[in-house]
Motif scaffolding. Structure first.
Motif, PDB file in Angstrom:
ATOM      1  N   TRP A 255      34.746  58.968  35.362  1.00  8.91           N
ATOM      2  CA  TRP A 255      33.568  59.643  35.467  1.00  8.91           C
ATOM      3  C   TRP A 255      32.794  59.598  36.921  1.00  8.91           C
ATOM      4  O   TRP A 255      32.473  61.000  37.406  1.00  8.91           O
ATOM      5  CB  TRP A 255      32.528  59.030  34.463  1.00  8.91           C
TER       6      TRP A 255
ATOM      7  N   ILE B 226      33.812  67.378  35.340  1.00  6.98           N
ATOM      8  CA  ILE B 226      33.601  66.798  34.061  1.00  6.98           C
ATOM      9  C   ILE B 226      32.195  66.916  33.522  1.00  6.98           C
ATOM     10  O   ILE B 226      31.329  66.508  34.372  1.00  6.98           O
ATOM     11  CB  ILE B 226      34.168  65.256  33.784  1.00  6.98           C
TER      12      ILE B 226
ATOM     13  N   GLU C 130      28.487  66.896  31.655  1.00 11.23           N
ATOM     14  CA  GLU C 130      27.520  65.690  31.078  1.00 11.23           C
ATOM     15  C   GLU C 130      27.830  65.093  29.990  1.00 11.23           C
ATOM     16  O   GLU C 130      27.815  63.975  29.663  1.00 11.23           O
ATOM     17  CB  GLU C 130      26.039  66.085  31.384  1.00 11.23           C
TER      18      GLU C 130
ATOM     19  N   HIS D  87      33.243  63.581  37.635  1.00 15.48           N
ATOM     20  CA  HIS D  87      31.834  64.296  37.474  1.00 15.48           C
ATOM     21  C   HIS D  87      31.045  63.852  38.585  1.00 15.48           C
ATOM     22  O   HIS D  87      30.619  64.867  39.181  1.00 15.48           O
ATOM     23  CB  HIS D  87      31.292  63.472  36.199  1.00 15.48           C
TER      24      HIS D  87
ATOM     25  N   TRP E 249      31.878  58.568  28.710  1.00 14.83           N
ATOM     26  CA  TRP E 249      30.628  59.219  28.119  1.00 14.83           C
ATOM     27  C   TRP E 249      29.892  58.133  27.286  1.00 14.83           C
ATOM     28  O   TRP E 249      29.980  58.103  26.207  1.00 14.83           O
ATOM     29  CB  TRP E 249      30.681  60.330  27.278  1.00 14.83           C
TER      30      TRP E 249
END
Length: 456
Positions: free
Chosen positions: A176, A186, A188, A180, A216
């Motif tokens: 992540w 990646i 949310e 992200h 997540w």
């Protein structure tokens, strides 16, 4: 349970050799003398972790069998200026686990997995339908069981361990942070442009759950983890193919393999006598010894002793030679034997074809997936690295990972291939920033034209 300090286990091999973390991935594996060279030790690698994870202690990026390094935000190689990451295909082996191979002479230590709940239930895809009880497996032994396995355990063999779950969660958090927070690929929350797959192994699926929760942590929904029908699965040797075993027989009939067996004859004999492991499945390769010793050391246990004579125990020096032999075998299977290309085509060629098709779709602008994550096995990671031409292939450790990144710059596509966080060092050079078309050309010879004909 915690093991002794790393320096006590491995001495100063790494520092004496002045190995960088990257160096530990590339030992001189082409000669069988590497196996019997006791001064090589672990070649700077680590084979010990406590019962609980995530692991720590090894310099980041070092070959760490128990929890291989993976992309992390602060250690990630720098990207080209002005480039944008447009695709990530991430492949990884499951996190650490209990062993597949239990010693035929019995295990002198009990395995404990009652700190893990392997959930087993199914429900309708309609949230208003019948919702199942979330039951989980609780392994036990009947004291009157007439089939004595020699293992006092609350584990199935294999299954993910508590350290594996904790490692997986951290692995997901780091993914992540990189893909992200830093690179913005990646989303949310999971959406239609992410896709997940695993083999049919419960162990691998459990690992996927831990990693995805790390990515997540606040997501409340469920996710599909795609699997092929077992009989035609293109990972984990899922489909039937007689040529796989016949090609492996040819590999084990070569002069180099015979040389390796002669060089390790004394060690195999000693281990077989001590541990009751003298049948062919334990003696024809180092797979079973490696697996048993690795799983012990990676989960806070000690190396085994004879059940009948507790003073006869496997030493760390013996284990190091076992691990060097295992590394040599993996390098020989997938890199240096004369049948390597055909063997990769047979075992992993169909899945490599799926990887290439996905890369081509990105290149053509027809891909509907930005982030693809596949949870597989060491027996998948190895041949893919072989197809990439990695300079030396050690046994792919727990959670070893390959990140195929596709970058766009000025309407052109480039690829970076990271193995456990490092750009792959290969016979084609460093796979750090190469035209995407070149990566496709590297992998394409390993895709079989007609798998049914090749399998015979």
């Amino acid at each position: 349970m915690r093991g002794p300090g790393l320096s006590a286990l491995f001495g100063t091999v790494g520092s004496a050799m002045s190995l960088t973390p990257l160096d530990t991935f590339y030992p001189p594996l082409n000669q069988t003398s590497y196996i019997t060279n006791s001064s090589a030790g672990t070649y700077g690698g680590f084979y010990r972790a406590g019962t609980h994870g995530p692991t720590g202690g090894a310099p980041y990026g070092t070959y760490d069998y128990c929890a291989m390094p993976h992309p992390r935000k602060h250690e990630l190689p720098s990207e080209a200026s002005g480039a944008k990451l447009v695709k990530l295909s991430y492949l990884q082996r499951h996190q650490r686990r209990s062993p597949y191979n239990i010693l035929p002479g019995g295990e002198n230590q009990a395995y404990h997995c009652d700190n893990v709940r392997p959930y087993l239930y199914a429900g309708p895809n309609d949230s208003n339908g019948i919702q199942p009880m979330p039951v989980y497996a609780q392994t036990y032994q009947d004291p009157n069981d007439p089939f004595k396995t020699g293992v006092n355990s609350t584990c199935q063999f294999p299954q993910i361990t508590i350290g594996g779950i904790e490692d997986g969660y951290q692995h997901g958090k780091d993914i992540w942070d990189v893909y992200h927070t830093k690179l913005g690929l990646i989303p949310e929350e999971p959406n239609e442009r992410v896709w997940f797959r695993s083999s049919d192994s419960a162990l691998v699926q459990a690992s996927a759950g831990a990693v995805l929760r790390g990515i997540w942590p606040e997501y409340k929904g469920s996710l599909p983890l795609h699997q092929m029908v077992t009989s035609v699965d293109t990972v984990n040797e899922g489909f039937s193919c007689n040529a796989i075993s016949s090609t492996l027989d040819k590999i084990k009939s070569t002069d180099k393999w015979t040389e390796h067996m002669k060089a390790t004859e004394k060690l195999r004999s000693e281990l077989g006598s001590m541990l009751g492991a003298d049948d062919i499945s334990w003696q024809e390769t180092f797979d079973h010894f490696c697996d048993n010793f690795q799983a012990r050391l990676c989960n806070g246990y000690e190396l085994p002793c004879s059940v009948s004579n507790s003073s006869q125990c496997v030493t760390m020096k013996m284990a190091e030679e076992v691990f060097r032999a295992g590394d040599w075998e993996w390098n020989y299977y997938w890199r240096t034997n004369e049948y390597a290309t055909k063997y990769i085509q047979l075992v992993e060629g169909l899945f490599i074809g799926e990887i290439v098709d996905d890369l081509k779709a990105t290149q053509d602008g027809t891909s509907s997936i930005d982030y693809r994550h596949t949870f597989i096995h060491d027996g998948d990671i190895g041949p893919i690295l072989g197809a990439l031409g990695i300079n030396a292939l050690r046994w792919p450790g727990m959670a070893s990972n390959i990140a195929f990144e596709v970058w766009e710059k000025e309407k052109s596509y480039y690829a970076r291939v990271l193995y456990s966080g490092h750009p792959v060092q290969s016979i084609h050079g460093s796979l750090d920033w190469i035209p995407l078309s070149q990566l496709i050309d590297i992998l394409s010879p390993f895709i079989p034209e007609d798998i049914t004909a090749l399998c015979g």
